[in-house]
Design a protein around this motif. Structure first.
Motif, PDB file in Angstrom:
ATOM      1  N   VAL A 163       0.699  -1.171  -0.064  1.00  0.00           N
ATOM      2  CA  VAL A 163      -0.062  -0.033  -0.022  1.00  0.00           C
ATOM      3  C   VAL A 163       0.846   1.308  -0.066  1.00  0.00           C
ATOM      4  O   VAL A 163       0.804   2.230  -0.753  1.00  0.00           O
ATOM      5  N   GLY A 164       1.759   1.214   0.804  1.00  0.00           N
ATOM      6  CA  GLY A 164       3.012   2.377   0.854  1.00  0.00           C
ATOM      7  C   GLY A 164       3.301   2.689  -0.463  1.00  0.00           C
ATOM      8  O   GLY A 164       3.599   3.780  -0.729  1.00  0.00           O
ATOM      9  N   LYS A 165       4.062   1.634  -1.048  1.00  0.00           N
ATOM     10  CA  LYS A 165       4.568   1.897  -2.356  1.00  0.00           C
ATOM     11  C   LYS A 165       3.683   2.259  -3.385  1.00  0.00           C
ATOM     12  O   LYS A 165       4.014   3.403  -4.182  1.00  0.00           O
ATOM     13  N   ILE A 166       2.378   1.873  -3.547  1.00  0.00           N
ATOM     14  CA  ILE A 166       1.603   2.225  -4.575  1.00  0.00           C
ATOM     15  C   ILE A 166       1.289   3.688  -4.378  1.00  0.00           C
ATOM     16  O   ILE A 166       1.084   4.442  -5.118  1.00  0.00           O
ATOM     17  N   GLU A 167       0.995   3.870  -3.020  1.00  0.00           N
ATOM     18  CA  GLU A 167       0.494   5.334  -2.577  1.00  0.00           C
ATOM     19  C   GLU A 167       1.825   6.297  -2.983  1.00  0.00           C
ATOM     20  O   GLU A 167       1.326   7.444  -3.454  1.00  0.00           O
ATOM     21  N   ARG A 168       2.766   5.980  -2.748  1.00  0.00           N
ATOM     22  CA  ARG A 168       3.982   6.898  -3.319  1.00  0.00           C
ATOM     23  C   ARG A 168       3.849   7.044  -4.737  1.00  0.00           C
ATOM     24  O   ARG A 168       4.222   8.073  -5.332  1.00  0.00           O
ATOM     25  N   VAL A 169       3.689   6.004  -5.425  1.00  0.00           N
ATOM     26  CA  VAL A 169       3.650   6.004  -6.842  1.00  0.00           C
ATOM     27  C   VAL A 169       2.255   6.873  -7.328  1.00  0.00           C
ATOM     28  O   VAL A 169       2.359   7.995  -8.268  1.00  0.00           O
ATOM     29  N   LEU A 170       1.290   6.695  -6.903  1.00  0.00           N
ATOM     30  CA  LEU A 170       0.011   7.539  -6.995  1.00  0.00           C
ATOM     31  C   LEU A 170       0.251   9.036  -6.655  1.00  0.00           C
ATOM     32  O   LEU A 170      -0.207   9.943  -7.313  1.00  0.00           O
ATOM     33  N   GLY A 171       0.895   9.248  -5.609  1.00  0.00           N
ATOM     34  CA  GLY A 171       1.199  10.518  -5.256  1.00  0.00           C
ATOM     35  C   GLY A 171       2.220  11.445  -6.113  1.00  0.00           C
ATOM     36  O   GLY A 171       2.068  12.464  -6.271  1.00  0.00           O
ATOM     37  N   SER A 172       2.987  10.812  -6.954  1.00  0.00           N
ATOM     38  CA  SER A 172       3.843  11.449  -7.794  1.00  0.00           C
ATOM     39  C   SER A 172       3.394  11.475  -9.100  1.00  0.00           C
ATOM     40  O   SER A 172       3.601  12.137  -9.842  1.00  0.00           O
ATOM     41  N   SER A 173       1.937  10.985  -9.270  1.00  0.00           N
ATOM     42  CA  SER A 173       1.394  10.902 -10.583  1.00  0.00           C
ATOM     43  C   SER A 173       0.038  12.067 -10.473  1.00  0.00           C
ATOM     44  O   SER A 173      -0.428  12.195  -9.684  1.00  0.00           O
ATOM     45  N   PRO A 174       0.165  13.046 -11.362  1.00  0.00           N
ATOM     46  CA  PRO A 174      -0.672  14.111 -11.638  1.00  0.00           C
ATOM     47  C   PRO A 174      -2.077  13.528 -11.665  1.00  0.00           C
ATOM     48  O   PRO A 174      -2.362  12.471 -12.313  1.00  0.00           O
ATOM     49  N   ASN A 175      -3.049  14.324 -11.101  1.00  0.00           N
ATOM     50  CA  ASN A 175      -4.755  14.006 -10.960  1.00  0.00           C
ATOM     51  C   ASN A 175      -4.846  14.515 -12.620  1.00  0.00           C
ATOM     52  O   ASN A 175      -4.642  15.575 -13.105  1.00  0.00           O
ATOM     53  N   ASN A 176      -5.286  13.703 -13.272  1.00  0.00           N
ATOM     54  CA  ASN A 176      -5.859  13.820 -14.639  1.00  0.00           C
ATOM     55  C   ASN A 176      -7.109  13.698 -15.035  1.00  0.00           C
ATOM     56  O   ASN A 176      -7.751  12.680 -14.800  1.00  0.00           O
ATOM     57  N   PRO A 177      -8.080  14.725 -15.605  1.00  0.00           N
ATOM     58  CA  PRO A 177      -9.206  14.468 -16.086  1.00  0.00           C
ATOM     59  C   PRO A 177      -9.403  13.314 -16.978  1.00  0.00           C
ATOM     60  O   PRO A 177     -10.576  13.081 -17.129  1.00  0.00           O
ATOM     61  N   VAL A 178      -8.429  12.832 -17.931  1.00  0.00           N
ATOM     62  CA  VAL A 178      -8.653  11.703 -18.632  1.00  0.00           C
ATOM     63  C   VAL A 178      -8.927  10.508 -17.802  1.00  0.00           C
ATOM     64  O   VAL A 178      -9.739   9.618 -18.443  1.00  0.00           O
ATOM     65  N   LEU A 179      -8.429  10.293 -16.535  1.00  0.00           N
ATOM     66  CA  LEU A 179      -8.679   9.102 -15.884  1.00  0.00           C
ATOM     67  C   LEU A 179      -9.959   9.041 -15.413  1.00  0.00           C
ATOM     68  O   LEU A 179     -10.632  10.147 -14.811  1.00  0.00           O
ATOM     69  N   ASP A 180     -10.663   7.960 -15.316  1.00  0.00           N
ATOM     70  CA  ASP A 180     -12.005   7.762 -14.958  1.00  0.00           C
ATOM     71  C   ASP A 180     -11.983   7.986 -13.469  1.00  0.00           C
ATOM     72  O   ASP A 180     -11.364   7.173 -12.725  1.00  0.00           O
ATOM     73  N   ALA A 181     -12.624   9.032 -12.925  1.00  0.00           N
ATOM     74  CA  ALA A 181     -12.390   9.648 -11.620  1.00  0.00           C
ATOM     75  C   ALA A 181     -13.228   8.560 -10.679  1.00  0.00           C
ATOM     76  O   ALA A 181     -12.186   8.313  -9.517  1.00  0.00           O
ATOM     77  N   SER A 182     -13.931   7.713 -11.011  1.00  0.00           N
ATOM     78  CA  SER A 182     -14.524   6.670 -10.090  1.00  0.00           C
ATOM     79  C   SER A 182     -13.421   5.485 -10.080  1.00  0.00           C
ATOM     80  O   SER A 182     -13.242   5.139  -8.727  1.00  0.00           O
ATOM     81  N   LEU A 183     -12.725   5.119 -10.917  1.00  0.00           N
ATOM     82  CA  LEU A 183     -11.770   4.483 -10.548  1.00  0.00           C
ATOM     83  C   LEU A 183     -10.433   4.669  -9.804  1.00  0.00           C
ATOM     84  O   LEU A 183     -10.080   3.894  -9.091  1.00  0.00           O
TER      85      LEU A 183
END
Length: 578
Positions: free
Chosen positions: A370-390
């Motif tokens: 969980v910690g490793k994935i959160e660090r990757v997600l934290g470094s990825s910008p929020n983008n309107p292209v990605l399905d917000a629900s997913l």
């Protein structure tokens, strides 16, 4: 790992041999201190090869010059004390004296599976005698000196106290062996009621204090947040005295004083957040194991969908000649890194399933992933292209793992809503993706905005066109307290899972009940043994709903019940899909 002896400054000739390991919940570090007249083992660890190396080092040191041997335990948890328990007959025959703080000593002598946390490792333990009870209740109340006998040797104990602040007292005890060797122990409860620091010269052995707020550690039997915070303040005073040169952890590498102080600051911040956690006991452990299995399944599905959509988007943008845009979205999420994390977790889960790992290891591995994935997600910008629900469902999945381990029921976004109106609006939006086309039309005059809207349209195809979703609403309003976004995201995931198994229809029925309101979700793809029942029970519980699979008259449906938060709830029978 065993290496060369290290001289301990300020100790009058003592040297240190390290038995440190990569952090492992099943086995602590151990430290061998050699003085002119004594060998002191600080913790034994629990791994047999690790313990055998310690025994060999003791024999080698005493082969050069015989010395008395004693074991000092920073606390009695099994990963630190199992060598004393497992090899108690050898310890007795070798006249090795065992020292532990009074609470831990009593637990070891009683073979207490709770205080030693043996129950969390699935082990039964036998009682083991402890020769010297350190920092007893009487010592702390009265102070002064006392003399004890330990395996035919005399040990003198001298206790005093230091006022840390208006609320905090640090108890310390000076230990003088018959050989003249001295050390000092400090009472540092919180992680456990018997936790102590051990000081020899300018080196300080600090046990597990720095891990005391970690998931799967916080909440262990008799863990105490207030005592932990007081011990942090006492530890800070000790380290800021200028008398300590280096600190040795119960797990992992040693730390400089400045790094230890920094870690204590972070620990204090985390500990303050944990005053409402539940006990991390065998029941909590089993719930955490169950969630970890669910997380492995769900994370694999969600990241496969997100990654697949991004690759699909990149392919079509390349076909349209938008090479730079295609590359941007292909690199948006570090899918390769996340795949590696999940593959690693899956391999570990396989070892757990084969019995080569134990429950507590599996849970802590899940927390690590969980910690490793959160660090990757934290470094990825929020983008309107990605399905917000997913994206939200991924984040729920990760945060809920920690909430499950800590026993927290965090419902920070609940509010009073009309359940009927909420689900009518949800189904209408679910069945009509035209808002994506509207965004493209609105951005027609702005090339950059148009490309973003186009990318969002390509990345969010209508995948389950063959599944018809409808809603039936009984008398309204139906006020309930819930997080509407999370509730709708949960239903979205449920519809997607049903559609993926070939569902032709999904019918959502909303009705008032004598106790509140109920959602019934029926589908031709549902059956009594539907494999994701446990996942959705936990998912809807986070929205305040009680979820179960019901079957009656040949019809199977998922029922989510909410307690009434308002007198306007309509009494009536629970909905039964037809």
């Amino acid at each position: 790992m065993e290496g060369d002896w290290i001289e301990i400054p300020g100790s009058g000739g003592a040297s240190l041999l390290l038995f440190t390991r990569y952090p492992d919940v099943c086995c602590s570090n151990a430290y061998l201190v050699r003085t002119p007249g004594e060998i002191i083992v600080i913790d034994t660890g629990a791994d047999e090869a690790h313990i055998a190396s310690i025994v060999a080092a003791i024999c080698a040191a005493n082969g050069e010059h015989p010395r008395d041997v004693s074991v000092l335990l920073t606390h009695c948890h099994l990963d630190h004390a199992y060598g004393v328990i497992r090899h108690r007959e050898w310890i007795k025959s070798s006249r090795i004296a065992v020292f532990a703080q009074e609470e831990g000593a009593l637990a070891l002598e009683a073979g207490d599976p709770h205080q030693t946390v043996a129950e969390m490792y699935g082990r039964e333990i036998e009682p083991v005698p402890v020769d010297v009870h350190l920092l007893t209740r009487e010592d702390r109340a009265c102070g002064g000196e006392r003399t004890v006998e330990a395996r035919g040797r005399t040990v003198r104990l001298s206790t005093d106290r230091v006022q840390v602040d208006d609320e905090t007292v640090l108890y310390r005890q000076h230990v003088t062996y018959q050989s003249g060797t001295t050390c000092t122990v400090y009472y540092m409860p919180g992680h456990s009621p018997d936790s102590i620091f051990i000081r020899i010269g300018e080196h300080l052995f600090i046990g597990d204090i720095l891990f005391a707020a970690s998931p799967g550690i916080a909440g262990l039997h008799r863990w105490d947040c207030d005592h932990l915070c007081a011990s942090i303040r006492a530890a800070r005073l000790l380290l800021e005295s200028g008398e300590i040169a280096f600190c040795w952890n119960g797990h992992g590498r040693g730390l400089s004083v400045s790094d230890t102080l920094m870690a204590l600051g972070s620990l204090e911040t985390e500990a303050e957040k944990l005053k409402g956690i539940s006990a991390f006991d065998p029941d909590r452990l089993r719930a955490s194991v169950s969630y970890a299995w669910d997380m492995l399944i769900e994370a694999g599905k969600l990241f496969s969908v997100i990654g697949g959509r991004l690759y699909y988007l990149s392919y079509y943008l390349e076909e349209l000649g938008e090479i730079e845009e295609a590359k941007k979205y292909r690199d948006l999420l570090q899918n390769d890194a996340i795949d590696e994390f999940l593959t690693n977790f899956s391999t570990f889960a396989g070892e757990f399933g084969e019995g080569r790992k134990i429950e507590i290891q599996f849970v802590l591995k899940a927390v690590q992933i969980v910690g490793k994935i959160e660090r990757v997600l934290g470094s990825s910008p929020n983008n309107p292209v990605l399905d917000a629900s997913l994206v939200r469902r991924v984040r729920y999945l990760l945060t809920d793992c920690l909430s499950t381990v800590y026993g927290l029921n965090e419902r920070l976004n609940d509010r009073n809503i009309d359940l009927a109106g909420c689900l009518e609006a949800f189904v209408a939006r679910y069945n009509d993706p035209s808002h994506l086309d509207d965004a493209m039309i609105a951005a027609a005059e702005d090339e950059s905005a148009f490309l973003t809207a186009l990318a969002a349209r390509i990345a969010n195809p209508v995948i389950f066109e063959e599944t018809v979703v409808s809603v039936e609403v009984c008398p309204r309003p139906l006020p309930v307290m819930t997080d509407p976004v999370r509730l709708c995201d949960g239903i979205t995931g449920l519809i997607e899972d049903l559609a993926a198994t070939g569902a032709k229809n999904v019918v959502i029925t909303v009705a008032g009940t004598p106790d509140g309101a109920t959602i019934a979700i029926a589908s031709d793809a549902l059956h009594p043994d539907w494999p994701y029942a446990g996942i959705y029970e936990r998912r809807f519980a986070r929205c305040g709903g009680r979820c179960a699979i019901e079957t009656r008259g040949g019809t199977t449906w998922i029922e989510v019940c909410f307690a009434c938060e308002d007198a306007l709830c309509t009494s009536g029978p629970a909905p039964r899909p037809t």
